[in-house]
Design an enzyme around this catalytic site. Structure first.
Site, PDB file in Angstrom:
ATOM      1  N   LYS A 135      74.912 -13.639  39.899  1.00 57.80           N
ATOM      2  CA  LYS A 135      74.003 -15.010  39.448  1.00 57.80           C
ATOM      3  C   LYS A 135      74.164 -15.826  40.763  1.00 57.80           C
ATOM      4  O   LYS A 135      75.279 -16.123  40.966  1.00 57.80           O
ATOM      5  CB  LYS A 135      74.403 -15.489  38.263  1.00 57.80           C
ATOM      6  CG  LYS A 135      73.907 -14.851  36.842  1.00 57.80           C
ATOM      7  CD  LYS A 135      74.161 -15.856  35.687  1.00 57.80           C
ATOM      8  CE  LYS A 135      73.683 -15.280  34.388  1.00 57.80           C
ATOM      9  NZ  LYS A 135      74.145 -16.070  33.206  1.00 57.80           N
ATOM     10  N   ASN A 151      78.926 -17.054  28.006  1.00 57.20           N
ATOM     11  CA  ASN A 151      78.635 -18.545  28.065  1.00 57.20           C
ATOM     12  C   ASN A 151      79.228 -19.129  26.715  1.00 57.20           C
ATOM     13  O   ASN A 151      79.002 -20.377  26.594  1.00 57.20           O
ATOM     14  CB  ASN A 151      77.143 -18.756  27.667  1.00 57.20           C
ATOM     15  CG  ASN A 151      76.113 -18.126  28.844  1.00 57.20           C
ATOM     16  OD1 ASN A 151      76.726 -18.384  30.082  1.00 57.20           O
ATOM     17  ND2 ASN A 151      75.013 -17.575  28.438  1.00 57.20           N
ATOM     18  N   HIS A 207      77.468 -27.498  29.422  1.00 61.65           N
ATOM     19  CA  HIS A 207      76.332 -28.310  30.148  1.00 61.65           C
ATOM     20  C   HIS A 207      75.927 -29.586  29.913  1.00 61.65           C
ATOM     21  O   HIS A 207      75.295 -30.282  30.463  1.00 61.65           O
ATOM     22  CB  HIS A 207      75.389 -27.010  30.021  1.00 61.65           C
ATOM     23  CG  HIS A 207      75.577 -26.034  31.215  1.00 61.65           C
ATOM     24  ND1 HIS A 207      74.984 -24.970  31.326  1.00 61.65           N
ATOM     25  CD2 HIS A 207      76.775 -25.696  31.930  1.00 61.65           C
ATOM     26  CE1 HIS A 207      75.358 -23.798  32.060  1.00 61.65           C
ATOM     27  NE2 HIS A 207      76.642 -24.495  32.409  1.00 61.65           N
ATOM     28  N   GLU A 265      71.374 -10.476  31.464  1.00 56.56           N
ATOM     29  CA  GLU A 265      71.813 -11.233  30.230  1.00 56.56           C
ATOM     30  C   GLU A 265      70.563 -11.126  29.030  1.00 56.56           C
ATOM     31  O   GLU A 265      69.783 -12.032  28.372  1.00 56.56           O
ATOM     32  CB  GLU A 265      71.864 -12.576  30.650  1.00 56.56           C
ATOM     33  CG  GLU A 265      72.408 -13.727  29.249  1.00 56.56           C
ATOM     34  CD  GLU A 265      72.819 -14.881  30.010  1.00 56.56           C
ATOM     35  OE1 GLU A 265      73.326 -14.955  31.103  1.00 56.56           O
ATOM     36  OE2 GLU A 265      72.550 -15.981  29.109  1.00 56.56           O
ATOM     37  N   ARG A 303      63.593 -11.480  52.418  1.00 54.89           N
ATOM     38  CA  ARG A 303      63.572 -10.821  51.285  1.00 54.89           C
ATOM     39  C   ARG A 303      64.625 -10.119  50.668  1.00 54.89           C
ATOM     40  O   ARG A 303      64.704  -9.116  49.734  1.00 54.89           O
ATOM     41  CB  ARG A 303      62.241  -9.843  51.101  1.00 54.89           C
ATOM     42  CG  ARG A 303      60.889 -10.726  51.758  1.00 54.89           C
ATOM     43  CD  ARG A 303      59.837  -9.807  51.131  1.00 54.89           C
ATOM     44  NE  ARG A 303      58.547 -10.547  51.355  1.00 54.89           N
ATOM     45  CZ  ARG A 303      57.932 -10.526  52.697  1.00 54.89           C
ATOM     46  NH1 ARG A 303      58.638 -10.004  53.673  1.00 54.89           N
ATOM     47  NH2 ARG A 303      57.055 -11.482  52.679  1.00 54.89           N
ATOM     48  N   ARG A 353      75.945 -10.227  27.760  1.00 55.75           N
ATOM     49  CA  ARG A 353      76.237 -10.906  28.756  1.00 55.75           C
ATOM     50  C   ARG A 353      76.260 -12.436  28.450  1.00 55.75           C
ATOM     51  O   ARG A 353      76.784 -13.381  28.964  1.00 55.75           O
ATOM     52  CB  ARG A 353      75.298 -10.818  30.136  1.00 55.75           C
ATOM     53  CG  ARG A 353      75.732 -11.597  31.347  1.00 55.75           C
ATOM     54  CD  ARG A 353      75.207 -11.163  32.622  1.00 55.75           C
ATOM     55  NE  ARG A 353      75.719 -12.123  33.614  1.00 55.75           N
ATOM     56  CZ  ARG A 353      75.635 -12.024  34.868  1.00 55.75           C
ATOM     57  NH1 ARG A 353      75.084 -11.036  35.707  1.00 55.75           N
ATOM     58  NH2 ARG A 353      76.143 -12.827  35.828  1.00 55.75           N
ATOM     59  N   HIS A 411      79.576 -22.964  26.907  1.00 57.10           N
ATOM     60  CA  HIS A 411      78.742 -23.537  28.043  1.00 57.10           C
ATOM     61  C   HIS A 411      77.781 -24.393  27.397  1.00 57.10           C
ATOM     62  O   HIS A 411      77.078 -25.172  28.210  1.00 57.10           O
ATOM     63  CB  HIS A 411      78.339 -22.261  28.919  1.00 57.10           C
ATOM     64  CG  HIS A 411      79.218 -21.655  29.708  1.00 57.10           C
ATOM     65  ND1 HIS A 411      80.350 -21.303  29.426  1.00 57.10           N
ATOM     66  CD2 HIS A 411      79.276 -21.728  31.151  1.00 57.10           C
ATOM     67  CE1 HIS A 411      80.982 -20.962  30.533  1.00 57.10           C
ATOM     68  NE2 HIS A 411      80.345 -21.145  31.603  1.00 57.10           N
ATOM     69  N   HIS A 439      83.411 -28.185  36.222  1.00 55.21           N
ATOM     70  CA  HIS A 439      82.748 -27.309  35.432  1.00 55.21           C
ATOM     71  C   HIS A 439      83.897 -26.594  34.370  1.00 55.21           C
ATOM     72  O   HIS A 439      83.685 -26.507  33.244  1.00 55.21           O
ATOM     73  CB  HIS A 439      82.072 -26.053  36.501  1.00 55.21           C
ATOM     74  CG  HIS A 439      81.646 -25.226  35.460  1.00 55.21           C
ATOM     75  ND1 HIS A 439      80.239 -25.433  34.828  1.00 55.21           N
ATOM     76  CD2 HIS A 439      81.805 -23.595  35.375  1.00 55.21           C
ATOM     77  CE1 HIS A 439      80.016 -24.089  34.151  1.00 55.21           C
ATOM     78  NE2 HIS A 439      80.771 -23.262  34.638  1.00 55.21           N
ATOM     79  N   LYS A 453      84.579  -9.349  32.906  1.00 56.06           N
ATOM     80  CA  LYS A 453      83.281  -9.773  33.380  1.00 56.06           C
ATOM     81  C   LYS A 453      82.523  -8.324  33.755  1.00 56.06           C
ATOM     82  O   LYS A 453      81.330  -8.270  33.670  1.00 56.06           O
ATOM     83  CB  LYS A 453      83.213 -10.772  34.313  1.00 56.06           C
ATOM     84  CG  LYS A 453      82.008 -11.159  35.072  1.00 56.06           C
ATOM     85  CD  LYS A 453      81.820 -12.670  35.248  1.00 56.06           C
ATOM     86  CE  LYS A 453      80.239 -12.789  35.495  1.00 56.06           C
ATOM     87  NZ  LYS A 453      80.076 -14.185  36.020  1.00 56.06           N
ATOM     88  N   GLU A 502      87.832 -20.806  32.482  1.00 56.87           N
ATOM     89  CA  GLU A 502      87.286 -19.386  32.535  1.00 56.87           C
ATOM     90  C   GLU A 502      88.127 -18.469  32.352  1.00 56.87           C
ATOM     91  O   GLU A 502      87.529 -17.449  31.510  1.00 56.87           O
ATOM     92  CB  GLU A 502      86.653 -19.259  33.938  1.00 56.87           C
ATOM     93  CG  GLU A 502      85.450 -20.484  34.303  1.00 56.87           C
ATOM     94  CD  GLU A 502      83.949 -20.224  33.629  1.00 56.87           C
ATOM     95  OE1 GLU A 502      83.963 -19.609  32.885  1.00 56.87           O
ATOM     96  OE2 GLU A 502      83.309 -20.983  34.134  1.00 56.87           O
TER      97      GLU A 502
END
Ligand SMILES: NC(=O)c1ccc[n+]([C@@H]2O[C@H](COP(=O)([O-])OP(=O)(O)OC[C@H]3O[C@@H](n4cnc5c(N)ncnc54)[C@H](O)[C@@H]3O)[C@@H](O)[C@H]2O)c1
Length: 369
Positions: A144, A246, A253, A238, A122, A242, A249, A267, A228, A186
């Site tokens: 993330k 993206n 994607h 987000e 956990r 945040r 993105h 990427h 960041k 990035e």
């Protein structure tokens, strides 16, 4: 020279340490986090061959015992199978709730191992030791974590902040040029989304960065992490700001999915092309000047990067199919496509109601030209 950037998240706050020779100091850096002198390291074969011995001897020098698992390199590793393998291996190593797991590698290892640490007992603490430029400036910071599934990228995961990030600029020396430039996609994104002066600086210093200038690399990684960290500290999960991270993105994607997450498009390459498209879209919507998209593209080209959709080798589906792929992106809110647009370099914002026709025309032209 060592820079420290704080990610302020209350009890879950941590430091990102950026500098030279950090891997060789890893034992000293990590020791204060440990309850017992033992860590489990998860890495991948390519990075292990280059940097695992240095990490393990640095730990040993501080009396910290370590065991290591090396997974196969590549995006394909970020899947259920390797999540199970990594998590079960950590259990076999008898990693306990108070122990610390080390993730040594690029974004693939950081995401996968971070997720494994999030679900192991956990939640156990983990330290990110990012070895690619992309991981140093982006994926190792912000918590993330996750894996890809047949349905798409990063659709299964958790927010799980690391306890420490150690970004050793020197390990970037062994990175292939293509992977360096992918990470640079990035870096450019940060300038474009919120720091025009940083983008100006990148236009001047980008070539030096690419050819290995350590001082320039330290500054670029530090500025990216500062941006960041600031955004993540204000909006961890987000809910708002945040989403600016993206930028590029939604296009990226769709293109990654269309190319099957293969070697055809990395990427960060997709992010760079996506940023150019986002500025083109912003310009056609009258939000920024017509010169802005040309300026973005000129810088990417000057860096020798993929800039346009036509730089992606092989066939691609048409505009309509790409838009359908965007529809499966998790940035879809109530069926509407969400884009990050810009009112100029350094001025990005979230737009939830972008006219489909304009998106289609941008893609049609990009696919045709
Ligand atoms: N969690 C986040 O916030 C976030 C943000 C951006 C991207 N990502 C994820 O990050 C992943 C991409 O990361 P990446 O580009 O680092 O991919 P990666 O981990 O596959 O690394 C890229 C390549 O570089 C090699 N490599 C890494 N470090 C090296 C070194 N020091 N020397 C030599 N080779 C080295 C790897 O073996 C690999 O071949 C994607 O899965 C993406 O979804 C996550």
């Amino acid at each position: 020279m060592l820079n420290t950037v704080a990610v302020d998240l209350g009890e879950r706050s941590y430091q990102v340490r950026i500098g030279h020779g950090l891997l060789a100091r890893a034992g000293t850096e990590i020791a204060p986090l440990l309850r017992r002198q033992r860590v489990a390291i998860v890495t991948e074969d390519s990075v292990a061959a280059l940097h695992l011995p240095a990490l393990q001897s640095a730990l040993q020098a501080e009396g910290i015992a370590s065991t290591a698992l090396a997974l196969p390199p590549g995006e394909g590793t970020k899947n259920w199978e390797n999540l199970a393998r990594c998590t079960e291996w950590l259990l076999e190593q008898k990693v306990e709730r108070k122990d610390v797991v080390l993730a040594l590698g690029g974004g693939v290892i950081g995401d996968l191992v971070g997720f494994s640490a999030a679900i192991l007992r956990r939640g156990v603490r983990f330290v990110q030791l990012p070895t690619s430029l992309l991981a140093q400036v982006d994926s190792s910071v912000g918590g993330k974590t996750g894996i890809n599934t047949a349905q798409g990228k990063n659709l299964v995961g958790a927010f799980h902040q690391p306890s420490l990030v150690l970004a050793d600029i020197d390990v970037l020396d062994t990175l292939a040029d293509r992977d360096f430039l992918s990470g640079y996609g990035e870096v450019v994104k940060y300038g474009l989304l919120g720091d025009a002066a940083f983008f100006d600086w990148l236009e001047r210093e980008g070539p030096a960065l690419r050819s290995g200038d350590k001082a320039a690399r330290l500054r670029a990684v530090t500025r990216s992490v500062e941006m960041k960290a600031g955004i993540v500290s204000r909006d961890e999960t987000e809910e708002g700001e945040r989403a600016l991270l993206n930028l590029g993105h939604t296009f990226c994607h769709a293109l990654e999915k269309a190319t099957g997450y293969s070697d055809r498009l990395l990427h960060g390459e997709g992010v760079a092309i996506g940023c150019a498209l986002a500025f083109e879209l912003s310009s056609r919507l009258g939000l920024c000047s017509q010169e802005d998209p040309s300026r973005v593209r000129a810088h990417l080209k000057a860096m020798g990067m993929k800039t346009d959709i036509r730089d992606i080798p092989g066939a691609l589906p048409g505009a309509e199919a790409l838009i359908a792929l965007m529809g499966q992106d998790k940035k879809v809110v109530d069926g509407k496509l969400r884009f990050i647009l810009a009112r100029g370099v350094g001025h990005a914002f979230v737009a939830d109601d972008v006219p489909g026709d304009t998106v289609r025309s941008v893609l049609d032209d990009a696919l045709r030209s």
